[in-house]
Design an enzyme around this catalytic site. Structure first.
Site, mmCIF file in Angstrom:
data_model
loop_
_atom_site.group_PDB
_atom_site.id
_atom_site.type_symbol
_atom_site.label_atom_id
_atom_site.label_comp_id
_atom_site.label_asym_id
_atom_site.label_seq_id
_atom_site.Cartn_x
_atom_site.Cartn_y
_atom_site.Cartn_z
ATOM 1 N N GLY A 8 0.906 -1.348 -0.078
ATOM 2 C CA GLY A 8 0.050 -0.108 0.045
ATOM 3 C C GLY A 8 0.733 1.242 0.035
ATOM 4 O O GLY A 8 0.456 2.215 0.651
ATOM 5 N N ASP A 34 2.719 -1.617 -4.306
ATOM 6 C CA ASP A 34 1.382 -1.412 -4.440
ATOM 7 C C ASP A 34 0.749 -1.996 -5.432
ATOM 8 O O ASP A 34 1.267 -2.575 -6.448
ATOM 9 C CB ASP A 34 0.943 0.016 -4.437
ATOM 10 C CG ASP A 34 -0.357 0.677 -4.209
ATOM 11 O OD1 ASP A 34 -0.371 0.998 -2.851
ATOM 12 O OD2 ASP A 34 -1.241 0.698 -5.020
ATOM 13 N N TYR A 140 -15.225 -1.254 7.742
ATOM 14 C CA TYR A 140 -13.852 -1.006 8.037
ATOM 15 C C TYR A 140 -13.374 -1.348 9.600
ATOM 16 O O TYR A 140 -12.414 -1.783 9.866
ATOM 17 C CB TYR A 140 -13.740 0.376 7.606
ATOM 18 C CG TYR A 140 -12.473 1.144 7.893
ATOM 19 C CD1 TYR A 140 -12.099 1.943 8.911
ATOM 20 C CD2 TYR A 140 -10.947 0.636 7.240
ATOM 21 C CE1 TYR A 140 -10.909 2.631 9.151
ATOM 22 C CE2 TYR A 140 -9.730 1.174 7.406
ATOM 23 C CZ TYR A 140 -9.825 1.969 8.605
ATOM 24 O OH TYR A 140 -8.522 2.788 8.597
ATOM 25 N N LYS A 144 -10.911 -3.694 11.123
ATOM 26 C CA LYS A 144 -9.948 -3.321 12.050
ATOM 27 C C LYS A 144 -9.637 -4.238 13.372
ATOM 28 O O LYS A 144 -8.695 -4.539 13.914
ATOM 29 C CB LYS A 144 -9.893 -1.972 12.333
ATOM 30 C CG LYS A 144 -9.286 -0.771 11.265
ATOM 31 C CD LYS A 144 -8.110 -1.263 10.587
ATOM 32 C CE LYS A 144 -7.671 -0.749 9.463
ATOM 33 N NZ LYS A 144 -6.116 -0.964 8.942
HETATM 34 C C1 VAH Z 1 -10.465 7.029 7.855
HETATM 35 N N1 VAH Z 1 -8.550 7.986 7.554
HETATM 36 O O1 VAH Z 1 -11.474 7.892 7.632
HETATM 37 C C2 VAH Z 1 -9.244 6.778 7.930
HETATM 38 C C3 VAH Z 1 -8.921 6.524 9.395
HETATM 39 C C4 VAH Z 1 -9.417 7.012 11.600
HETATM 40 C C5 VAH Z 1 -10.021 7.473 10.261
HETATM 41 O O2 VAH Z 1 -9.076 5.349 9.714
HETATM 42 O O3 VAH Z 1 -11.429 5.940 7.214
#
Ligand code: VAH
Length: 323
Positions: A8, A34, A140, A144
Site C-alpha cells: 500500500g 502497491d 472498515y 480493524k
Molecule cells: C478513515 N482516515 O477515515 C481513515 C481513518 C480514523 C480514520 O481510519 O477511514
C-alpha cells in the site's frame, strides 16, 4: 530491521512512510509495493506492483527481497468500505492474513495500522481506553478489530513480532487520502487554496481525534524500533495528538486566509461513521511503555500544511514551466 517491504506504498501513509524509511535505512533497504502500477506513483526508490491478496506473490516478494520486516498498509478505508463492504472485507482481511502467514514462515516483523474505527457507539467516547469494548458498526471497523485479533493470534500462536497503532484521522499534503471519513481535514486545504471556500461533508461540531502525518510516521518507526519486551500490547496501541471540529479547523485556516468560507452539507454515511467513533483516545500506555509524544497541535499543523502545499504547488508550476 535491515530490509523492509511496504504494501500500500502509494497511499496516504505509505507515500510518506516509504520516504522516511528510505532516509533512515537507505533506499536500497526499502521496497515499496502497491497494487497500482509503480509508473503511476513511484517517486525515486525501489518500487514494484504487488497484489497482497495473492499469497504466493506476497511470499515471493518477501523472500526474494530478503525482507526482515513488512509494513502492511494496503486497505480500503471507512467510507469506501461502506460503498463496497464485500470488496473491503476481502482486501483488508485476506491481504493481512497473507502478510502474517508469510511472516510466520520467514520470521519477518510486521506493522499494520488499526484505527479509532476499531471502536463503536458502545465504547467510552472521551477518552476511549486502551482496553475496552470494541463493537464497530462499519465494515472498515470490523476489519480493524478482526485485524487486531489476527495479529495477536499470529504473535501468540506462531511468534510473529506483529505491532500496530490505532490511528486517529491523519492529515497530510503529500498524497491525497482515499475514501476516508476524516478526509475532510485534508480536502479543506486544497479547496481553500483552489477556490477560497469548502463545503464540508460533516457537521460543524463533529469533534474527531486527529494527528498530523509527521507525528504518525514517527510513531510507526518508534514503535517498530522499540525493544519487544517493552510492549504489553501488540495490536494495537492507542495514539493521539489533537481533537478538533470542522468549525475549529476552519477558524484556524481563516487565521491564514481571512476570506476563506466554509459551509456544511453532511453526507449521511460519513456523518454516521464519524458519530460512531470516539472523540479522543487515551494513549497513556503508549506514552509510558515506549515514550510516545505527539509534537503537532492544530495551529502548527495548519501552518505546516500551508507551507507544504505552497512548496508543492511551486514545484508543480516550476515543472510545468520547464524550470
Ligand atoms: C478513515 N482516515 O477515515 C481513515 C481513518 C480514523 C480514520 O481510519 O477511514
Amino acid at each position: 530491521m535491515k530490509r523492509i517491504v511496504i504494501t500500500g506504498a502509494a497511499g496516504q501513509i505509505g507515500t510518506e512512510l516509504a520516504a522516511n524509511l528510505a532516509d533512515r535505512y537507505g533506499s536500497a533497504a526499502i521496497l515499496a509495493t502497491d497494487v497500482r502500477d509503480p509508473a503511476e506513483w513511484q517517486n525515486g526508490g525501489q518500487a514494484e506492483q504487488l497484489d497482497c491478496m495473492d499469497l504466493e506473490a506476497v511470499r515471493h516478494t518477501v523472500v526474494r527481497f530478503g525482507a526482515d520486516a513488512v509494513f502492511h498498509l494496503a486497505a480500503v478505508l471507512s467510507a469506501a468500505a461502506e460503498a463496497d463492504p464485500l470488496r473491503a472485507y476481502r482486501i483488508n482481511m485476506n491481504g493481512l492474513v497473507n502478510v502474517l502467514h508469510v511472516a510466520a514462515e520467514t520470521g519477518c516483523r510486521v506493522f499494520t495500522p488499526s484505527s479509532i474505527a476499531a471502536f463503536g457507539p458502545e465504547t467510552p467516547r472521551d477518552p476511549a481506553p486502551q482496553s475496552t469494548v470494541q463493537r464497530p458498526t462499519t465494515m472498515y471497523g470490523v476489519t480493524k478489530v478482526a485485524g487486531e485479533l489476527l495479529c495477536d493470534y499470529y504473535h501468540s500462536r506462531f511468534g510473529v513480532d506483529a505491532r500496530g497503532l490505532r490511528f486517529p484521522g491523519l492529515i497530510s499534503y503529500t498524497a491525497p487520502p482515499g475514501g476516508g471519513t476524516t478526509d475532510y481535514a485534508v480536502d479543506i486545504f486544497r479547496a481553500a487554496l483552489r477556490e477560497g471556500r469548502y463545503t464540508c461533508f460533516l457537521n460543524a461540531d463533529t469533534r474527531m481525534d486527529m494527528m498530523y502525518m509527521p507525528d504518525a510516521i514517527r510513531a510507526v518507526i518508534e514503535l517498530m524500533e522499540a525493544p519487544p519486551d517493552a510492549l504489553t500490547h501488540r495490536n494495537a496501541y492507542n495514539v493521539t495528538a489533537m481533537q478538533f471540529t470542522p468549525a475549529e479547523l476552519a477558524a484556524e485556516i481563516q487565521r491564514h486566509m481571512p476570506a476563506f468560507l466554509i459551509d456544511y452539507s453532511p453526507d449521511p454515511v460519513r456523518q454516521s461513521i464519524a458519530d460512531s467513533w470516539p472523540a479522543r483516545l487515551d494513549d497513556s500506555e503508549a506514552r509510558e511503555q515506549w515514550g510516545w509524544r505527539h509534537r503537532y497541535e492544530l495551529p502548527d499543523m495548519v501552518a505546516d500544511m500551508f507551507r507544504g502545499l505552497d512548496s508543492q504547488t511551486a514545484r508543480i508550476e516550476a515543472g510545468a514551466a520547464g524550470r
